[in-house]
Design a protein around this motif. Structure first.
Motif, PDB file in Angstrom:
ATOM      1  N   ALA A 109      33.980 -43.103  11.753  1.00  0.00           N
ATOM      2  CA  ALA A 109      33.421 -41.523  11.407  1.00  0.00           C
ATOM      3  C   ALA A 109      32.416 -41.602  11.008  1.00  0.00           C
ATOM      4  N   GLU A 110      32.533 -41.505   9.688  1.00  0.00           N
ATOM      5  CA  GLU A 110      31.768 -41.586   8.076  1.00  0.00           C
ATOM      6  C   GLU A 110      30.097 -42.514   8.440  1.00  0.00           C
ATOM      7  N   LEU A 111      30.621 -44.272   8.698  1.00  0.00           N
ATOM      8  CA  LEU A 111      29.539 -44.893   9.087  1.00  0.00           C
ATOM      9  C   LEU A 111      28.824 -44.373  10.557  1.00  0.00           C
ATOM     10  N   ALA A 112      29.203 -44.397  11.464  1.00  0.00           N
ATOM     11  CA  ALA A 112      28.326 -43.278  12.507  1.00  0.00           C
ATOM     12  C   ALA A 112      27.490 -41.896  12.663  1.00  0.00           C
ATOM     13  N   ALA A 113      28.140 -41.681  11.399  1.00  0.00           N
ATOM     14  CA  ALA A 113      26.597 -40.252  10.413  1.00  0.00           C
ATOM     15  C   ALA A 113      25.903 -40.593  10.795  1.00  0.00           C
ATOM     16  N   GLY A 114      25.788 -41.394   9.739  1.00  0.00           N
ATOM     17  CA  GLY A 114      24.876 -42.528   9.140  1.00  0.00           C
ATOM     18  C   GLY A 114      24.055 -43.242   9.676  1.00  0.00           C
ATOM     19  N   ASN A 115      24.685 -44.132  11.184  1.00  0.00           N
ATOM     20  CA  ASN A 115      23.836 -45.497  11.598  1.00  0.00           C
ATOM     21  C   ASN A 115      24.242 -45.057  12.922  1.00  0.00           C
ATOM     22  N   ALA A 116      24.332 -44.266  14.249  1.00  0.00           N
ATOM     23  CA  ALA A 116      24.693 -44.133  15.231  1.00  0.00           C
ATOM     24  C   ALA A 116      23.035 -44.057  16.279  1.00  0.00           C
ATOM     25  N   GLU A 123      25.791 -38.167  22.883  1.00  0.00           N
ATOM     26  CA  GLU A 123      27.171 -38.422  24.053  1.00  0.00           C
ATOM     27  C   GLU A 123      28.227 -38.316  24.223  1.00  0.00           C
ATOM     28  N   LEU A 124      28.601 -38.596  22.141  1.00  0.00           N
ATOM     29  CA  LEU A 124      29.732 -37.923  22.132  1.00  0.00           C
ATOM     30  C   LEU A 124      29.520 -36.584  21.786  1.00  0.00           C
ATOM     31  N   VAL A 125      29.282 -35.253  20.948  1.00  0.00           N
ATOM     32  CA  VAL A 125      28.940 -33.826  21.094  1.00  0.00           C
ATOM     33  C   VAL A 125      29.400 -33.707  22.964  1.00  0.00           C
ATOM     34  N   ASP A 126      28.550 -34.523  23.973  1.00  0.00           N
ATOM     35  CA  ASP A 126      28.902 -34.423  25.295  1.00  0.00           C
ATOM     36  C   ASP A 126      30.518 -34.394  25.287  1.00  0.00           C
ATOM     37  N   ILE A 127      31.080 -35.991  25.619  1.00  0.00           N
ATOM     38  CA  ILE A 127      32.093 -35.458  25.484  1.00  0.00           C
ATOM     39  C   ILE A 127      33.370 -34.764  25.079  1.00  0.00           C
ATOM     40  N   SER A 128      32.736 -34.584  23.681  1.00  0.00           N
ATOM     41  CA  SER A 128      34.211 -33.968  23.440  1.00  0.00           C
ATOM     42  C   SER A 128      34.230 -32.159  23.286  1.00  0.00           C
ATOM     43  N   LEU A 129      32.763 -31.943  23.854  1.00  0.00           N
ATOM     44  CA  LEU A 129      33.260 -30.452  24.204  1.00  0.00           C
ATOM     45  C   LEU A 129      34.191 -30.213  26.102  1.00  0.00           C
ATOM     46  N   ALA A 130      33.849 -31.814  27.044  1.00  0.00           N
ATOM     47  CA  ALA A 130      34.492 -32.256  28.327  1.00  0.00           C
ATOM     48  C   ALA A 130      35.782 -32.397  27.526  1.00  0.00           C
ATOM     49  N   LEU A 153      32.896 -44.987  20.798  1.00  0.00           N
ATOM     50  CA  LEU A 153      31.885 -44.693  20.890  1.00  0.00           C
ATOM     51  C   LEU A 153      32.004 -44.125  19.059  1.00  0.00           C
ATOM     52  N   VAL A 154      33.196 -44.066  19.028  1.00  0.00           N
ATOM     53  CA  VAL A 154      32.960 -43.375  17.339  1.00  0.00           C
ATOM     54  C   VAL A 154      33.303 -44.576  16.500  1.00  0.00           C
ATOM     55  N   ALA A 199      32.243 -35.226  16.278  1.00  0.00           N
ATOM     56  CA  ALA A 199      31.045 -35.194  16.885  1.00  0.00           C
ATOM     57  C   ALA A 199      30.291 -34.071  16.254  1.00  0.00           C
ATOM     58  N   HIS A 200      30.240 -33.266  15.831  1.00  0.00           N
ATOM     59  CA  HIS A 200      29.159 -33.016  15.566  1.00  0.00           C
ATOM     60  C   HIS A 200      28.873 -33.043  14.112  1.00  0.00           C
TER      61      HIS A 200
END
Length: 242
Positions: A109-116, A123-130, A153-154, A199-200
């Motif tokens: 998750a930390e790496l995704a914040a810097g690299n995704a 999409e990750l935000v949308d899925i977390s809300l769904a 995705l993470v 996600a956020h």
């Protein structure tokens, strides 16, 4: 060769080995398996090749097909994971997977914040809300699909191909928890919020917050599942001497 016959043979033998019905050291003969499974020699041969690739058996000339100990199995293969989750070793398998995930997913998750890439973040935000909607509604089949996609995705978003190759293992874990009745009817609201927080944080590029929220998810997961592995033995893999 019939794919269904091959699949049936692999499943039959794999579940019996992993479940302990065919213990370590047990020797099987191909001709006996033909009769037992009512399949051809070619089906038996291909099924054994699959089981060999998983580390479950070895073939010994003029002896037969011998079952190998658990420390020889490929613990990362989704088939082995599925069979362990279906048997008496379910708790031990859940423990191993939960400990693996707790070590990997917060870092991913930390790496995704810097690299995704941006599309993955959105999409990750949308899925977390769904997920919150499905969880609040008690729609567990939809929640499971979304949960699998979220964690995939993470792992993928980390940009680390070795992390991404754990997607199959995480999928089997989440599916197994649901199939075997180890998920609550309604996911805890706090856990749903932590997924949104992950996600956020990834979307905002906040690696520390993403790691912290993912860590909270895994700590809660371990707390929920811990009763299932009380008194379950661990597997100690021998370390070869130089």
């Amino acid at each position: 060769m019939s794919t269904s016959l091959h699949h049936r043979a692999v499943e039959h033998l794999g579940t019996r080995i992993v479940g302990g019905a065919l213990p370590t050291g047990h020797v099987m003969l191909a001709e006996h398996l033909e009769d037992e499974l009512n399949v051809s020699r070619s089906v038996v041969r291909e099924a054994v090749r699959v089981l060999q690739s998983l580390g479950l058996v070895e073939t010994i000339k003029r002896v037969g097909i011998r079952v190998l100990p658990a420390h020889r199995w490929n613990p990362f293969d989704p088939l082995v994971i599925r069979w362990r989750l279906a048997g008496e070793g379910r708790g031990a398998q859940l423990r191993s997977l939960a400990e693996l995930r707790s070590a990997v997913e917060p870092v991913a998750a930390e790496l995704a914040a810097g690299n995704a890439p941006e599309t993955l973040r959105r999409e990750l935000v949308d899925i977390s809300l769904a997920m919150k909607e499905a969880g609040d509604a008690g729609d567990m089949p939809r929640f499971l699909d979304l949960d699998i996609r979220f964690h995939a995705l993470v792992l993928s978003g980390s940009g680390n191909e070795m992390f991404a190759n754990l997607i199959g293992q995480v999928t089997e874990t989440l599916t197994g928890r649901t199939v075997h009745g180890l998920m609550p009817e309604h996911p805890q609201k706090q856990a749903l919020q932590w997924h949104i927080d992950v996600a956020h944080a990834i979307d905002a590029g906040d690696g520390q917050q993403a790691r912290d929220a993912a860590g909270k998810i895994m700590r809660q997961t371990i707390a929920e599942l811990a009763p299932s592995w009380n008194d379950q033995p661990r597997v100690f893999v021998p370390v070869a001497k130089n």
